[in-house]
Design an enzyme around this catalytic site. Structure first.
Site, PDB file in Angstrom:
ATOM      1  N   ASP A   5     -14.280   4.303   9.033  1.00  0.00           N
ATOM      2  CA  ASP A   5     -13.149   5.066   8.465  1.00  0.00           C
ATOM      3  C   ASP A   5     -13.643   5.991   7.363  1.00  0.00           C
ATOM      4  OD1 ASP A   5     -10.260   5.652   7.925  1.00  0.00           O
ATOM      5  OD2 ASP A   5     -10.864   4.861   5.979  1.00  0.00           O
TER       6      ASP A   5
ATOM      7  N   HIS B 247       0.851  -1.194   0.000  1.00  0.00           N
ATOM      8  CA  HIS B 247       0.000   0.000   0.000  1.00  0.00           C
ATOM      9  C   HIS B 247       0.882   1.237   0.000  1.00  0.00           C
ATOM     10  CE1 HIS B 247      -3.732   2.154   0.563  1.00  0.00           C
ATOM     11  NE2 HIS B 247      -3.125   2.925   1.445  1.00  0.00           N
TER      12      HIS B 247
ATOM     13  N   ARG C 255     -12.547  14.466   8.162  1.00  0.00           N
ATOM     14  CA  ARG C 255     -11.165  14.980   8.187  1.00  0.00           C
ATOM     15  C   ARG C 255     -10.872  15.809   6.942  1.00  0.00           C
ATOM     16  NH1 ARG C 255      -7.838   9.840   8.317  1.00  0.00           N
ATOM     17  NH2 ARG C 255      -6.095  11.272   8.196  1.00  0.00           N
TER      18      ARG C 255
ATOM     19  N   LYS D 122      -7.952  -0.627   7.083  1.00  0.00           N
ATOM     20  CA  LYS D 122      -8.401  -1.245   5.831  1.00  0.00           C
ATOM     21  C   LYS D 122      -7.453  -2.366   5.405  1.00  0.00           C
ATOM     22  CE  LYS D 122      -8.550   3.001   4.549  1.00  0.00           C
ATOM     23  NZ  LYS D 122      -8.647   4.354   4.063  1.00  0.00           N
TER      24      LYS D 122
ATOM     25  N   SER E  96      -6.193   4.884   9.941  1.00  0.00           N
ATOM     26  CA  SER E  96      -7.064   4.828   8.772  1.00  0.00           C
ATOM     27  C   SER E  96      -6.556   3.804   7.752  1.00  0.00           C
ATOM     28  CB  SER E  96      -7.132   6.227   8.150  1.00  0.00           C
ATOM     29  OG  SER E  96      -7.698   6.183   6.870  1.00  0.00           O
TER      30      SER E  96
HETATM   31  N1  URA Z   1      -5.156   7.307   2.961  1.00  0.00           N
HETATM   32  C1  URA Z   1      -6.061   6.761   3.818  1.00  0.00           C
HETATM   33  O1  URA Z   1      -6.667   5.739   3.543  1.00  0.00           O
HETATM   34  N2  URA Z   1      -6.239   7.397   5.003  1.00  0.00           N
HETATM   35  C2  URA Z   1      -5.600   8.526   5.358  1.00  0.00           C
HETATM   36  O2  URA Z   1      -5.825   9.017   6.435  1.00  0.00           O
HETATM   37  C3  URA Z   1      -4.677   9.074   4.437  1.00  0.00           C
HETATM   38  C4  URA Z   1      -4.468   8.440   3.242  1.00  0.00           C
END
Ligand code: URA
Length: 435
Positions: free
Chosen positions: A161, A82, A168, A187, A183
């Protein structure tokens, strides 16, 4: 316990217990705690920070607000990669087939364009027919057949999230190490994986522009994964200028296909193969990272990775002939060159400004419901370190709409800097942290 007390404790610099974090997240998930209370807590966390235990608890509660994939019916190691988000970063498109073709399983859940950064899902959707949302049963069957799936976040993956991120995004609380860590990992760790390779970007085009902040984020990610007993490697890689030549959805898919067919710019090749090498090593397919690198190189050179990408596209409903003829992808009505205004060396090719320029052309979105033009974007013919003469092309602008082109041009002009002497080169990989 009340939401008020939890917010006040964090506002005053206290450390929240895992019970307090669970109380707040459950309350928010069940709509007993409101958006404005969550916003207040997010701002308090942004200003006061969180320690490793709090970040871990926040990640766990966020992840457990939804379903965790069950891949127990698939034998062998599952690994993923990721990135925290960059410009021209199409590495996932090549990494999934490379690593899957080396015998590992890659359940890659990926995102859409956000801010000035691109999204793997938008890139894939420029392939006609590609289905980014296979059903859970189909995911397992795809993983068994081709060893990889590249898909979007489902509604039941860390649903809290998505709501928190939306808050946010409009309340200036994105750039927080604990919030980003919780965050992203909520995932990724819902994917039922054995190992994760993270690409934390640093430089103008990254969420965390300075090396200090990027390293802080990398360290926080390692700590949470260690507590979860998930094997982790974090590479801190450069995002001061875009990766590769192409920025924009169809243009990036084209560059990814070229890569798998053996034609790649050096920076893109180095970052992609390093990430793949670490995944191969984490998944136990090599004794060392160096050996993992050789295996990844061989997967590309032999054509195995290209063949695997073709299968992934076909099984997810996409038009596989795109591998033989990328002209099938959408192309813009106009291509114009931006030329060097002076002689000298390129000392800046600013990733953020070029990402914003590509968005201005229509390749990204300002709001989650904006539509994307797959054809538009930029193709950088010259980058930092190159010597240029006045009038020489620096980049191609692929555009469809006059107004958008007019918005993009000043950003491109501002992004390039030319000086009489070359700048000191920045490393491509700044640091590697392991769990
Ligand atoms: N990508 C995400 O999934 N969450 C964040 O807070 C920042 C980038």
């Amino acid at each position: 316990m009340t939401a008020f007390e939890v917010i006040r404790k964090k506002r005053d610099g206290g450390n929240l217990t895992s019970e307090e974090i669970a109380f707040f997240l459950h309350g928010y998930h069940s709509h007993q705690i409101t958006d404005y209370q969550m916003t207040a807590l997010l701002m308090a966390v942004f200003l006061r920070g969180m320690n490793a235990d709090e970040t871990f608890a926040l990640m766990r509660q966020t992840r457990d607000s939804g379903q965790v994939l069950d891949l127990s019916s698939i034998s062998g190691k599952k690994v993923d990669k990721h990135s925290t988000g960059g410009v021209g970063d199409k590495t996932s498109l090549m990494i999934a087939p490379i690593v899957a073709s080396c015998g590992l399983t890659v359940p890659m859940i990926t995102g859409r364009a956000l801010g000035h950064t691109g999204g793997t899902l938008d890139k894939l959707q420029s392939i006609p027919g590609f289905n980014p949302q296979p059903s859970p049963q189909k995911v397992v069957s795809l993983l068994k057949q081709v060893g990889a799936v590249i898909m979007g976040q489902t509604d039941d993956l860390a649903p809290v999230d998505r709501r928190m991120y939306a808050l946010r995004d409009v309340t200036a609380t994105v750039e927080s190490v604990p919030l980003i860590t919780a965050s992203i990992l909520s995932k990724k760790l819902a994917e039922d994986i054995d190992g994760l390779v993270m690409d934390v970007k640093t430089g103008s085009g990254a969420f965390m522009p300075t090396l200090k902040l990027s390293t802080e984020l990398a360290t926080a990610i390692v700590k949470v994964c260690r507590k979860m007993k998930t094997r982790i490697v974090v590479l801190v890689t450069d995002m001061e200028q875009p990766l590769g030549h192409a920025i924009g959805n169809a243009l990036e898919v084209r560059e990814a296909i070229d890569f798998l067919n053996g034609r790649s710019p050096k920076d893109l090749e180095d970052v992609t193969l390093s990430l793949a090498a670490h995944m191969i090593h984490l998944g136990g397919k090599s004794k060392t990272v160096a050996q993992g690198l050789k295996i990844a190189q061989d997967a590309v050179r032999s054509g195995r990775a290209a063949k695997r990408f073709r299968e992934i596209i076909r099984l997810q409903g996409g038009y596989e002939r795109v591998m033989d003829d990328p002209r099938i992808l959408a192309s813009a009505a106009h291509v114009q060159r931006y030329r060097a205004p002076a002689d000298g060396y390129i000392t800046r090719c600013d990733a953020k400004l070029l990402g914003l320029a590509s968005n201005a052309l229509g390749a990204g979105r300002h709001r989650m419901d904006d539509t994307i033009d797959p054809a538009v974007g930029l193709y950088l013919e010259r980058k930092v370190g190159d010597k240029v003469t006045k009038g020489e092309p620096l980049c191609q602008i692929h555009w469809n709409d006059d107004h958008r082109m007019r918005d993009a041009l000043p950003l491109i002009r501002q992004a390039y800097e030319i000086k009489p002497r070359p700048a000191k080169p920045r490393p491509l990989i700044h640091a590697v942290l392991t769990g």
